[in-house]
Enzyme design. Structure first.
Site, short mmCIF file in Angstrom:
data_model
loop_
_atom_site.label_atom_id
_atom_site.label_comp_id
_atom_site.label_asym_id
_atom_site.label_seq_id
_atom_site.Cartn_x
_atom_site.Cartn_y
_atom_site.Cartn_z
N CYS A 89 0.80 -1.23 0.00
CA CYS A 89 0.00 0.00 0.00
C CYS A 89 0.83 1.28 0.00
CB CYS A 89 -0.93 0.00 1.21
SG CYS A 89 -2.11 -1.34 1.15
N1 LIG Z 1 -2.73 -5.77 1.94
C1 LIG Z 1 -3.19 -4.69 2.57
O1 LIG Z 1 -2.84 -4.42 3.72
C2 LIG Z 1 -4.21 -3.79 1.90
C3 LIG Z 1 -4.86 -2.84 2.69
C4 LIG Z 1 -5.78 -1.99 2.10
C5 LIG Z 1 -6.00 -2.07 0.72
N2 LIG Z 1 -5.34 -3.00 -0.03
C6 LIG Z 1 -5.65 -3.06 -1.47
O2 LIG Z 1 -6.48 -4.19 -1.71
C7 LIG Z 1 -6.18 -4.78 -2.98
C8 LIG Z 1 -5.81 -6.24 -2.80
O3 LIG Z 1 -4.63 -6.32 -2.02
P1 LIG Z 1 -4.16 -7.65 -1.27
O4 LIG Z 1 -3.08 -7.25 -0.35
O5 LIG Z 1 -5.35 -8.40 -0.77
O6 LIG Z 1 -3.53 -8.45 -2.51
P2 LIG Z 1 -3.15 -10.01 -2.51
O7 LIG Z 1 -2.09 -10.14 -3.55
O8 LIG Z 1 -2.90 -10.50 -1.13
O9 LIG Z 1 -4.47 -10.73 -3.01
C9 LIG Z 1 -5.01 -10.57 -4.26
C10 LIG Z 1 -5.56 -11.90 -4.74
O10 LIG Z 1 -6.22 -11.69 -5.97
C11 LIG Z 1 -5.99 -12.83 -6.80
N3 LIG Z 1 -6.27 -12.44 -8.17
C12 LIG Z 1 -5.52 -11.73 -9.03
N4 LIG Z 1 -6.17 -11.53 -10.19
C13 LIG Z 1 -7.38 -12.11 -10.05
C14 LIG Z 1 -8.51 -12.26 -10.92
N5 LIG Z 1 -8.53 -11.72 -12.13
N6 LIG Z 1 -9.56 -12.95 -10.44
C15 LIG Z 1 -9.55 -13.50 -9.21
N7 LIG Z 1 -8.51 -13.40 -8.35
C16 LIG Z 1 -7.44 -12.71 -8.77
C17 LIG Z 1 -4.55 -13.21 -6.50
O11 LIG Z 1 -4.30 -14.56 -6.84
C18 LIG Z 1 -4.48 -12.95 -5.00
O12 LIG Z 1 -4.81 -14.10 -4.25
C19 LIG Z 1 -5.07 -3.91 -3.57
O13 LIG Z 1 -5.64 -2.93 -4.38
C20 LIG Z 1 -4.45 -3.28 -2.35
O14 LIG Z 1 -3.82 -2.04 -2.67
C21 LIG Z 1 -4.46 -3.86 0.54
#
Ligand SMILES: NC(=O)c1ccc[n+]([C@@H]2O[C@H](COP(=O)([O-])OP(=O)(O)OC[C@H]3O[C@@H](n4cnc5c(N)ncnc54)[C@H](O)[C@@H]3O)[C@@H](O)[C@H]2O)c1
Length: 444
Positions: free
Chosen positions: A272
């Protein structure tokens, strides 16, 4: 259409779908199931879908017992078959939003998820984007895709943005007790999305548009990046002036108004803070606007690994040791305390720089068993590393120990009593721990 959906949500007859089951998506899916919805998660990674269906959690904040209970009672399941999207009344997109090498937003994961929805969009569905992105993604990118199907916003489907604020590894704030900002592309979309989230979180804050919600998330994380940048700059200044940064911050933080403590560190990491401000500055550039705070914070924060390596070199130099050939042990490589996430972790850049100067690098991290540099999105080189046990021999044979991540479950007193030279980038060795220690300690 809105009222029909709201009724279904109230009666828990709405089926909830979450696309992308990572740090954000899996806890959200579990929360829906816990509140009585039928919840179905969509993944491209077959191993993750399989793991969920077997009741195994791969996310620290989701206890396996809780997940298992929901899978067994058939309230929750995961699939790689996107045809099941047509069964969902509500679909929430939680896929990654990385940066391209050029530091421009990469919304390809959002587009891929939206294409799967587009193929199956039907009357009565509410689509919500949760992935962090630039203002305008929901109404400029997603809306035209969904309208291409011939279905009409408000009459047939609803569309909103709601930023995710989950803080992995923080036991005090979880999905249900972090207030949720919600902004629809239309008022009906806002109302329905706010109603949905009010079923699973304690406090929902509705705003007038998806753009406001998108911008609010970027403000939050840019605020952090800028303030951490300032703390890092202050730390470097204090180091030059031989003043204890941490004591300065502790003193300033006694002011009960107008000051909020931010702390320096080895650099910023995670999915992030290092990324999100670039989404805002990219959008700003489209409008001929130069976001100078963002550029400055990035410049200061991205130089911290270099500064840490300089502290190691200074410490070794005082012992008449060259960096080349010295044993350097990193304590912690995750981007923050008590998580297993190494995405954008400053440890990777530090290791890369130490290796470039000929140091022999090892690490210990109770959460990260292996470190592969191709995962790290850095131009790094070199062999993967495995965590070594934190034995007295390991501590003693390190010419320099660098505390990069201040994981809780480490006996810092023992570390201080055995390691000869320590660079502490997190103030893990605060007053009591340092007292009586034989180690020479260099603090950020
Ligand atoms: N990790 C954090 O602390 C956090 C906090 C707030 C916001 N975010 C935001 O949330 C979003 C997700 O982040 P995250 O940390 O959960 O990512 P992550 O990489 O942990 O998880 C994303 C998941 O999406 C899957 N994926 C990718 N493309 C896909 C598709 N087309 N269809 C289905 N699944 C798919 C991946 O395999 C993965 O398991 C990002 O935009 C991030 O900026 C993250």
């Amino acid at each position: 259409m809105r009222d029909e959906l709201i009724n279904k949500i109230t009666n828990k007859q709405a089926q909830a779908g979450v696309i992308g089951l990572g740090y954000v998506g899996l806890p959200l899916l579990v929360e829906f199931a816990a509140k009585g919805f039928r919840a179905i998660g969509f993944e491209v990674d077959e191993n993750k879908a399989k793991s969920i269906n077997e009741g195994h959690s791969y996310i620290g904040d989701v206890p396996a017992t809780r997940l298992n209970e929901m899978v067994k009672s058939e309230r929750l399941r995961a699939t790689t078959d996107f045809n099941n999207l047509s069964d969902c009344d509500v679909i929430i997109i939680c896929v990654p939003t990385p940066l391209r090498k050029t530091k421009e937003p990469d919304v390809s994961y959002i587009l891929a998820a939206a294409e799967e929805i587009q193929k199956r969009l039907r009357r009565g569905q509410l689509i919500i984007l949760e992935s962090t992105t630039y203002p305008g993604t929901t109404d400029e990118v997603l809306l035209p895709m969904f309208e291409e199907t011939g279905l009409k916003l408000d009459e047939d489907f609803l569309l909103a943005f709601s930023p995710e604020r989950v803080d992995p590894g923080n036991p005090q704030f979880m999905t249900h007790n972090i207030p949720k900002v919600v902004g629809g592309v239309t008022p009906d979309s806002t109302t329905a999305a706010a109603h949905l989230y009010s079923q699973i979180v304690n406090d929902v804050h509705a705003v007038t548009s998806a753009r406001v919600a998108e911008a609010a998330k970027l403000l939050e994380n840019t605020f952090r990046a800028v303030n951490i940048g300032m703390a890092n700059e202050m730390a470097r200044l204090c180091y030059a002036l031989n003043i204890d940064t941490w004591e300065v911050i502790r003193a300033a933080a006694t002011k009960p108004f107008g000051f909020m403590a931010f702390y320096p560190g080895p650099g910023i990491g995670g999915h992030c803070i290092p990324l999100d401000p670039h989404y805002l500055s990219w959008k700003a550039r489209q409008h001929g606007f130069d976001s100078r705070f963002i550029s400055l914070a990035e410049e200061v924060n991205s130089r911290m690994p270099e500064h840490v390596v300089q502290l190691v070199a200074d410490g070794l130099n005082d012992e008449r040791k060259p960096m080349n050939g010295s044993n350097v042990l990193l304590l912690g490589v995750a981007y923050k305390r008590d998580v297993d996430d190494v995405r954008e972790s400053p440890a990777l850049s530090i290791i890369d720089r130490l290796r470039a100067k000929g140091a022999k690098v090892r690490y210990h991290d109770p959460f990260v068993k292996e470190l592969r540099f191709d995962d790290a999105h850095i131009e790094g080189s070199g062999e993967p590393l495995s965590s070594v046990p934190l034995t007295d021999d390991e501590l003693r044979s390190a010419d320099c120990l660098v505390i990069v991540t201040d994981h809780s479950d480490i006996d810092y007193q023992r570390v201080c009593s055995v390691a000869p030279l320590i660079v502490d980038t997190r103030n893990a060795l605060n007053g009591d721990v340092r007292r009586g220690s034989k180690a020479r300690i260099i603090r950020l």
